[in-house]
Design an enzyme around this catalytic site. Structure first.
Site, PDB file in Angstrom:
ATOM      1  NE  ARG A   1      -7.003   9.899  -6.566  1.00  0.00           N
ATOM      2  CZ  ARG A   1      -6.954  10.081  -7.887  1.00  0.00           C
ATOM      3  NH1 ARG A   1      -6.018  10.844  -8.412  1.00  0.00           N
ATOM      4  NH2 ARG A   1      -7.822   9.486  -8.682  1.00  0.00           N
TER       5      ARG A   1
ATOM      6  CG  HIS B   1     -11.415  15.759  -8.859  1.00  0.00           C
ATOM      7  ND1 HIS B   1     -10.175  16.342  -8.892  1.00  0.00           N
ATOM      8  CD2 HIS B   1     -11.417  14.853  -9.885  1.00  0.00           C
ATOM      9  CE1 HIS B   1      -9.455  15.820  -9.890  1.00  0.00           C
ATOM     10  NE2 HIS B   1     -10.173  14.919 -10.505  1.00  0.00           N
TER      11      HIS B   1
ATOM     12  CG  HIS C   1     -11.428  16.729 -14.911  1.00  0.00           C
ATOM     13  ND1 HIS C   1     -11.369  15.677 -15.805  1.00  0.00           N
ATOM     14  CD2 HIS C   1     -10.741  16.328 -13.820  1.00  0.00           C
ATOM     15  CE1 HIS C   1     -10.697  14.688 -15.259  1.00  0.00           C
ATOM     16  NE2 HIS C   1     -10.296  15.054 -14.055  1.00  0.00           N
TER      17      HIS C   1
ATOM     18  CE1 TYR D   1     -12.727  13.661 -18.225  1.00  0.00           C
ATOM     19  CE2 TYR D   1     -11.010  12.097 -18.852  1.00  0.00           C
ATOM     20  CZ  TYR D   1     -11.916  12.568 -17.924  1.00  0.00           C
ATOM     21  OH  TYR D   1     -12.029  11.961 -16.696  1.00  0.00           O
TER      22      TYR D   1
ATOM     23  CG  ASP E   1      -4.165   9.994 -12.843  1.00  0.00           C
ATOM     24  OD1 ASP E   1      -4.287  11.226 -12.719  1.00  0.00           O
ATOM     25  OD2 ASP E   1      -4.999   9.178 -12.405  1.00  0.00           O
TER      26      ASP E   1
ATOM     27  CD  GLU F   1      -7.002  16.656 -14.166  1.00  0.00           C
ATOM     28  OE1 GLU F   1      -7.425  16.727 -13.004  1.00  0.00           O
ATOM     29  OE2 GLU F   1      -6.647  15.579 -14.686  1.00  0.00           O
TER      30      GLU F   1
HETATM   31  C1  FUC Z   1      -8.102  12.994 -12.808  1.00  0.00           C
HETATM   32  C2  FUC Z   1      -7.244  11.942 -12.218  1.00  0.00           C
HETATM   33  C3  FUC Z   1      -7.916  10.955 -11.406  1.00  0.00           C
HETATM   34  C4  FUC Z   1      -9.359  10.648 -11.678  1.00  0.00           C
HETATM   35  C5  FUC Z   1     -10.156  11.794 -12.242  1.00  0.00           C
HETATM   36  C6  FUC Z   1     -11.400  11.424 -12.944  1.00  0.00           C
HETATM   37  O1  FUC Z   1      -7.916  14.223 -12.215  1.00  0.00           O
HETATM   38  O2  FUC Z   1      -6.135  12.452 -11.520  1.00  0.00           O
HETATM   39  O3  FUC Z   1      -7.149   9.796 -11.301  1.00  0.00           O
HETATM   40  O4  FUC Z   1      -9.525   9.523 -12.409  1.00  0.00           O
HETATM   41  O5  FUC Z   1      -9.451  12.710 -12.955  1.00  0.00           O
END
Ligand code: FUC
Length: 336
Positions: free
Chosen positions: A67, A92, A166, A168, A239, A299
């Site tokens: 952010r 992002h 990103h 998961y 987070d 991340e």
């Molecule tokens: C991550 C988080 C954020 C957000 C995003 C989808 O990087 O830091 O809060 O939800 O992903």
């Protein structure tokens, strides 16, 4: 542009599906301790779903991951205004970030492994960012079960750059469980305190005697259920940006039932640990519905908070400099 999918296989049971769209890692197939091969990441079965994905599943994030407060920053007495795509802030890379472009892609192959090279060029002023930026990212899978992510960028004008992926992870396999029982270890003694907008307050906190201390390893559910105000602030979980106490930085994650384990080594200065606290049951993924705590993101990146706070390592890339970052994810199996 045309969508392409690359399937990386290393002959040792690991298979990784990569899209040129967003540089997305769609699927990672990994054996458990009985040899059962299952998907260990969150992704969509239908490629089209990535165009409207609110979760950035598996995507390359940039030019600036994270952010940017007020969606603007100053450099050399100039103010650069970016898209406000999350409340008053920029998240992002905005709606036209690297997760939403079709990358030029070519396959790579040597006797040691296979990979895909992704390239993308940005024009000065696109999405408000200064500089003509050239980015190259290589995903490389070798026979030692290591997935290397190699990032390079150059610019002709000073511009903020911090890239990440990103993905998961969910090591239970095929989304059998949440990530609450994933045990994470990391060498970070400090993390950035957040406010309600998930922006750093400027205070850097010690992890000692808190659920943020992963020095000896701890289960992620400690942060889901714990009463620490920082866990509660972000929706019950993590987070947060952690500063690595060493270079390279080191993280590991393990899921005992499946025996799957990942070791992460990076030359990035820190990492956002995100436990999908904001994920709702609103998207059909490969293997089931999205939901809270279904995945965990590692991340690795520098924090964009540095654009407003000098105590964070800078994200500014200057003309004639080369941005060069690497993160290696190595997959292991622990037999009982
Ligand atoms: C991550 C988080 C954020 C957000 C995003 C989808 O990087 O830091 O809060 O939800 O992903």
């Amino acid at each position: 542009g045309k969508w392409k999918k690359f399937i990386l296989q290393n002959g040792e049971g690991i298979e990784i599906h990569v899209l040129n769209y967003g540089g997305v890692i769609q699927k990672i197939m990994v054996p458990d301790r009985f040899g059962k091969v299952e998907n260990v990441v969150l992704g969509y079965e239908k490629e089209k779903d990535y165009e409207t994905d609110p979760y950035y599943l598996g995507a390359l994030i940039g030019p600036v991951a994270g952010r940017i407060q007020g969606a603007e920053f100053q450099w050399n007495d100039q103010t650069f205004k970016l898209e406000k795509n999350e409340g008053n802030n920029h998240l992002h890379g905005g709606s036209q970030g690297f997760h939403q472009v079709i990358w030029e892609a070519e396959p790579l192959q040597t006797p040691e492994g296979v990979g895909v090279k992704l390239c993308h060029e940005r024009k000065d002023g696109e999405s408000g960012y200064p500089g003509n930026i050239k980015v190259t990212v290589i995903y490389w899978l070798n026979r030692k079960n290591e997935l290397l992510m190699d990032y390079q960028a150059v610019t002709d004008r000073t511009t903020p750059v911090t890239l990440t992926n990103h993905t998961y992870f969910n090591l239970s396999g095929n989304l059998k469980d949440t990530v609450g029982n994933h045990r994470v270890r990391m060498n970070a003694s400090r993390f950035a305190e957040l406010d309600e907008a998930l922006l750093p307050t400027g205070r850097i906190l010690s992890v000692r005697h808190t659920p943020f201390d992963f020095g000896q390893g701890r289960k992620l559910k400690d942060g889901f259920t714990g009463s620490h105000p920082q866990n509660r602030m972000v929706g019950g979980g993590y987070d947060h940006y952690f500063f690595f106490a060493s270079n390279p930085g080191f993280v590991s994650v393990e899921e005992a039932e499946s025996g799957r384990m990942i070791e992460i080594v990076t030359n990035q200065p820190g990492m956002v640990l995100y436990t999908s606290n904001q994920m709702k049951k609103d998207r059909m993924l490969a293997g089931g519905w999205s939901k809270k705590y279904l995945g965990v993101c590692f991340e690795t990146q520098a924090s964009p908070a540095s654009l407003h706070d000098q105590r964070f390592p800078s994200v500014l890339l200057k003309r004639d400099e080369v941005y060069r970052k690497k993160t290696v994810f190595s997959f292991h199996i622990r037999k009982r």
